[in-house]
Design a protein around this motif. Sequence first.
Motif, PDB file in Angstrom:
ATOM      1  N   LEU A 470     -13.843 -50.251  10.344  1.00 13.35           N
ATOM      2  CA  LEU A 470     -13.079 -49.943  11.558  1.00 13.35           C
ATOM      3  C   LEU A 470     -12.332 -48.628  11.437  1.00 13.35           C
ATOM      4  CD1 LEU A 470     -10.972 -52.382  13.681  1.00 13.35           C
ATOM      5  CD2 LEU A 470      -9.961 -50.240  12.947  1.00 13.35           C
ATOM      6  N   LEU A 471     -11.644 -48.418  10.321  1.00  8.56           N
ATOM      7  CA  LEU A 471     -10.866 -47.197  10.136  1.00  8.56           C
ATOM      8  C   LEU A 471     -11.778 -45.973  10.082  1.00  8.56           C
ATOM      9  CD1 LEU A 471      -8.227 -45.688   9.594  1.00  8.56           C
ATOM     10  CD2 LEU A 471      -8.456 -46.299   7.168  1.00  8.56           C
ATOM     11  N   ALA A 472     -12.807 -46.026   9.258  1.00  3.94           N
ATOM     12  CA  ALA A 472     -13.724 -44.885   9.130  1.00  3.94           C
ATOM     13  C   ALA A 472     -14.406 -44.578  10.457  1.00  3.94           C
ATOM     14  CB  ALA A 472     -14.769 -45.185   8.059  1.00  3.94           C
ATOM     15  N   GLN A 473     -14.814 -45.607  11.161  1.00  6.02           N
ATOM     16  CA  GLN A 473     -15.513 -45.409  12.422  1.00  6.02           C
ATOM     17  C   GLN A 473     -14.599 -44.813  13.484  1.00  6.02           C
ATOM     18  OE1 GLN A 473     -19.243 -47.669  13.312  1.00  6.02           O
ATOM     19  NE2 GLN A 473     -17.723 -48.944  14.308  1.00  6.02           N
ATOM     20  N   SER A 474     -13.359 -45.245  13.528  1.00  4.71           N
ATOM     21  CA  SER A 474     -12.405 -44.682  14.484  1.00  4.71           C
ATOM     22  C   SER A 474     -12.115 -43.218  14.190  1.00  4.71           C
ATOM     23  CB  SER A 474     -11.091 -45.487  14.460  1.00  4.71           C
ATOM     24  OG  SER A 474     -11.284 -46.779  14.983  1.00  4.71           O
ATOM     25  N   LEU A 475     -11.994 -42.884  12.918  1.00  7.84           N
ATOM     26  CA  LEU A 475     -11.757 -41.486  12.552  1.00  7.84           C
ATOM     27  C   LEU A 475     -12.936 -40.609  12.963  1.00  7.84           C
ATOM     28  CD1 LEU A 475     -10.178 -42.002   9.008  1.00  7.84           C
ATOM     29  CD2 LEU A 475      -8.993 -41.273  11.076  1.00  7.84           C
ATOM     30  N   ALA A 476     -14.145 -41.124  12.806  1.00 14.31           N
ATOM     31  CA  ALA A 476     -15.336 -40.333  13.133  1.00 14.31           C
ATOM     32  C   ALA A 476     -15.563 -40.241  14.629  1.00 14.31           C
ATOM     33  CB  ALA A 476     -16.562 -40.936  12.449  1.00 14.31           C
ATOM     34  N   PHE A 477     -15.456 -41.366  15.337  1.00  9.33           N
ATOM     35  CA  PHE A 477     -15.819 -41.389  16.755  1.00  9.33           C
ATOM     36  C   PHE A 477     -14.638 -41.039  17.662  1.00  9.33           C
ATOM     37  CE2 PHE A 477     -16.420 -43.661  20.808  1.00  9.33           C
ATOM     38  CZ  PHE A 477     -17.597 -43.063  21.229  1.00  9.33           C
ATOM     39  N   HIS A 478     -13.564 -41.781  17.575  1.00  2.24           N
ATOM     40  CA  HIS A 478     -12.448 -41.575  18.498  1.00  2.24           C
ATOM     41  C   HIS A 478     -11.657 -40.307  18.197  1.00  2.24           C
ATOM     42  CE1 HIS A 478     -12.956 -46.082  18.889  1.00  2.24           C
ATOM     43  NE2 HIS A 478     -13.069 -45.675  20.135  1.00  2.24           N
ATOM     44  N   LEU A 479     -11.515 -39.978  16.913  1.00  4.51           N
ATOM     45  CA  LEU A 479     -10.700 -38.819  16.549  1.00  4.51           C
ATOM     46  C   LEU A 479     -11.557 -37.605  16.200  1.00  4.51           C
ATOM     47  CD1 LEU A 479      -7.934 -40.625  14.470  1.00  4.51           C
ATOM     48  CD2 LEU A 479      -7.971 -40.070  16.895  1.00  4.51           C
ATOM     49  N   ALA A 480     -12.876 -37.742  16.308  1.00  9.08           N
ATOM     50  CA  ALA A 480     -13.813 -36.619  16.158  1.00  9.08           C
ATOM     51  C   ALA A 480     -13.705 -35.926  14.808  1.00  9.08           C
ATOM     52  CB  ALA A 480     -13.594 -35.608  17.289  1.00  9.08           C
ATOM     53  N   LEU A 487     -14.825 -40.248   3.199  1.00  8.46           N
ATOM     54  CA  LEU A 487     -13.829 -40.392   2.136  1.00  8.46           C
ATOM     55  C   LEU A 487     -13.583 -41.864   1.814  1.00  8.46           C
ATOM     56  CD1 LEU A 487     -11.201 -37.779   3.410  1.00  8.46           C
ATOM     57  CD2 LEU A 487     -13.136 -37.409   1.860  1.00  8.46           C
ATOM     58  N   ALA A 488     -12.966 -42.114   0.661  1.00 10.58           N
ATOM     59  CA  ALA A 488     -12.598 -43.472   0.258  1.00 10.58           C
ATOM     60  C   ALA A 488     -11.327 -43.880   0.998  1.00 10.58           C
ATOM     61  CB  ALA A 488     -12.386 -43.535  -1.250  1.00 10.58           C
ATOM     62  N   LEU A 489     -11.380 -44.982   1.725  1.00 11.75           N
ATOM     63  CA  LEU A 489     -10.274 -45.427   2.571  1.00 11.75           C
ATOM     64  C   LEU A 489      -9.944 -46.887   2.287  1.00 11.75           C
ATOM     65  CD1 LEU A 489     -11.805 -44.103   5.931  1.00 11.75           C
ATOM     66  CD2 LEU A 489     -10.199 -42.860   4.469  1.00 11.75           C
ATOM     67  N   TRP A 490      -8.682 -47.242   2.459  1.00 11.96           N
ATOM     68  CA  TRP A 490      -8.251 -48.640   2.472  1.00 11.96           C
ATOM     69  C   TRP A 490      -7.590 -48.918   3.807  1.00 11.96           C
ATOM     70  CZ3 TRP A 490      -5.398 -50.016  -2.780  1.00 11.96           C
ATOM     71  CH2 TRP A 490      -6.361 -50.132  -3.805  1.00 11.96           C
ATOM     72  N   ARG A 491      -7.964 -50.057   4.402  1.00 17.96           N
ATOM     73  CA  ARG A 491      -7.294 -50.466   5.644  1.00 17.96           C
ATOM     74  C   ARG A 491      -6.539 -51.770   5.393  1.00 17.96           C
ATOM     75  NH1 ARG A 491      -9.027 -53.749  10.117  1.00 17.96           N
ATOM     76  NH2 ARG A 491     -11.153 -53.778   9.264  1.00 17.96           N
ATOM     77  N   VAL A 492      -5.245 -51.749   5.640  1.00 16.85           N
ATOM     78  CA  VAL A 492      -4.433 -52.962   5.524  1.00 16.85           C
ATOM     79  C   VAL A 492      -4.660 -53.777   6.795  1.00 16.85           C
ATOM     80  CG1 VAL A 492      -2.134 -53.914   5.166  1.00 16.85           C
ATOM     81  CG2 VAL A 492      -2.739 -51.701   4.147  1.00 16.85           C
ATOM     82  N   MET A 493      -5.444 -54.841   6.673  1.00 16.71           N
ATOM     83  CA  MET A 493      -5.819 -55.633   7.844  1.00 16.71           C
ATOM     84  C   MET A 493      -4.673 -56.521   8.323  1.00 16.71           C
ATOM     85  SD  MET A 493      -9.640 -56.789   6.611  1.00 16.71           S
ATOM     86  CE  MET A 493      -9.929 -57.794   8.067  1.00 16.71           C
ATOM     87  N   ARG A 494      -4.013 -57.175   7.387  1.00 12.09           N
ATOM     88  CA  ARG A 494      -2.897 -58.053   7.725  1.00 12.09           C
ATOM     89  C   ARG A 494      -1.901 -58.026   6.581  1.00 12.09           C
ATOM     90  NH1 ARG A 494      -6.652 -63.006   9.994  1.00 12.09           N
ATOM     91  NH2 ARG A 494      -7.531 -61.791  11.700  1.00 12.09           N
TER      92      ARG A 494
END
Length: 697
Positions: A470-480, A487-494
């Motif tokens: 979700l995080l990687a995809q949002s950075l690529a698509f929504h934020l262009a 890159l290596a990412l961590w998303r804190v889901m809850r």
Amino acid sequence: MPFTALLGQLRQWQQQAAQLRIRLPVVWQGSAKTLLSQTAVLLSTIDYNKLYWLGAEAPADAINLTGRQNYQLLGSECDILVINACSGFNADLVAASAGCVKAGGIWLLLCPPFAQWPQHANPAHKNLLPYPLDANSHQGHFIGFWLNQLQQQNVVIVNNNTVQQHLCWPSAADAVGGPNQSNAVPPCISAEQASAVDAILHVVSGHRRRPLVLTADRGRGKSAALGIAAAQLAQTGKQIILTAPSPQAAQTAIQHFQQLTDAQRHSYLQFEPFDQLLQHDLSADLLLVDEAAAIPTPVLQQLLHKFSRIVFATTEHGYEGTGRGFQLRFQQYLNSQCPGWKKLHLLQPIRYQVADPLEQLSFNCFLLRHQSADINLAHQDKVSFAIYHSQHWLTDPAKLQQVFSLLSLAHYQTQVKDLAAMLDNPKLQVAVLQQNEQILACALISTEGQIDPELATQIYHGERRVQGHLLAQSLAFHLALPELATLALWRVMRISVQPALQRQQLGNQLLSHIKQAAQQAGIRYLGTSFGVTGPLLQFWQQAGYVAVRLGSSSDKASAEYSILMLHAVTASAAIAHQLQQQFSAALYNNLALLYPQLSAELAVALACPTQLITLSDTELKQLQLFSRGKRPFELVSHLLLSWFNLHYRRLPPTLQQTLCALLWQRRSWPDILQHTGQHSKKSCLEWIAAQLSANGL
């Protein structure tokens, strides 16, 4: 044992289960082909009205629970539920459907031999695995964990035609006082349900602002009680509104209501989504809220103030919602706002007796039996940080029980599929703060990113979507910024803190430890996405996260807008800061068009004016004349906007939010009046003028 003898034994056990008012849980191991053939023979020798089937190879007369309609069936009953786990085991659906089996019914699980099953892939959990994992070949840990739990339960276990474990039958005395033999007057099935109906009716006839909270585990008849009470009220001409997290969650109450009323009176009960109730001025003699724990607490608080007669019905053991979190948070609010509120808890199952082995199996194998012990923070003892991965839970099921209990208790959307994901998804990890073997706080973290540049470009162009990023995809698509998806990412889901330990900075401590762990792992950015509220936004901002995107529609479950926040770890903070500035400016320009219902508190906190215009002395004098009641608002509104853009941060919150709603969001005057509590546009403008004068204009 010959197959014919096994069939005779199963039929005899089913008759005994019917006499004792329990469901008969049977686990049958063997090869898929043999099991399906023998199950067909078994079904041909048993009388049943309704057969539910999970998995492949469903017979023609079965209702196959594999489509999107599954949860619409959960209020219904079946005589037999067959789970064909030979080609996949959908944990969430297995847990949810167990409540459908009625007393005397059979719950039949067909599975590979226990020694082989954990080594099988589980295609039914394909939605739980991130790209590029393939569910047809990936070997997770959920089946192994679940089998360990299963073998400790009171269940019939058959291997081929040999009964390896017999059922420990409950006492016949436990079945004597069951709801079918109670003195309850129809349509109520149990005396407890009849008491619940009486309590609901009393909310209408008794004092105002004395809400009722009706709680129960699944299968206790609380939703049916809502429908029965609504039918009795409709006979006297009362108008009732029913709301719930979804239309499907309200079906049981609606069905009971419609069965007990003539078609001409069906309009006396109306279902309304809770977001519509908050937006529109609807009135009724009674508001019924089903599965209230699955509705955000701020929404429940607003409903409480809009309706003077209200009933909240909910499940507390956690599968449908926030479990004990509802009890601790919202009921505390009831104490302060409505000291005369009442609570009624239903204990007696409607469909089966208390000692039902299938209910115990479901609670224990899916960790739905939440711990009730209060946890205290011993300030003299060390608080330690740890990260657990999927393989750890096999050897420490007690820790997993603590984590899942806390996640269920603190978050309204936690379901059994989250438990399955923690065991099957190797990209999920759980960070915890613990003391003396007790979990104080935990966070569910998804490892994302490191996507191939070519695929990241395809995502950027809208040509591909990948699961679990979700995080990687949002950075690529929504934020262009497709390069960030590589890159290596961590998303804190809850993130969840024990309710009794909240407001003690444990959440902040946990996020600080997570950042340190991310630094050591070479993670470039941390991110999070959640339904935004003022307190939550402040919490994440204090931890160094910045807002970079806001969803354009509110979440159906929470009625909140989803926000994406970013925090640089080993990457430069400049990019995150630039994204935050771009977001704030874009939000300001789109507030009136895309976010008219965003709370003014959040609009002020997130948006930032792009063009700041300094007013001339002449223009300031015009505004000063307005503040003294000598200029109409329409003449100076554009000047007030320019002044507000320059000075909004120093204004008191009430004035700040009122002007934001009026000037930035361009809300209607009825909305403005509701927000300020003023009775007319004139009085509101006079109040604004006075506030401006008092604040240095």
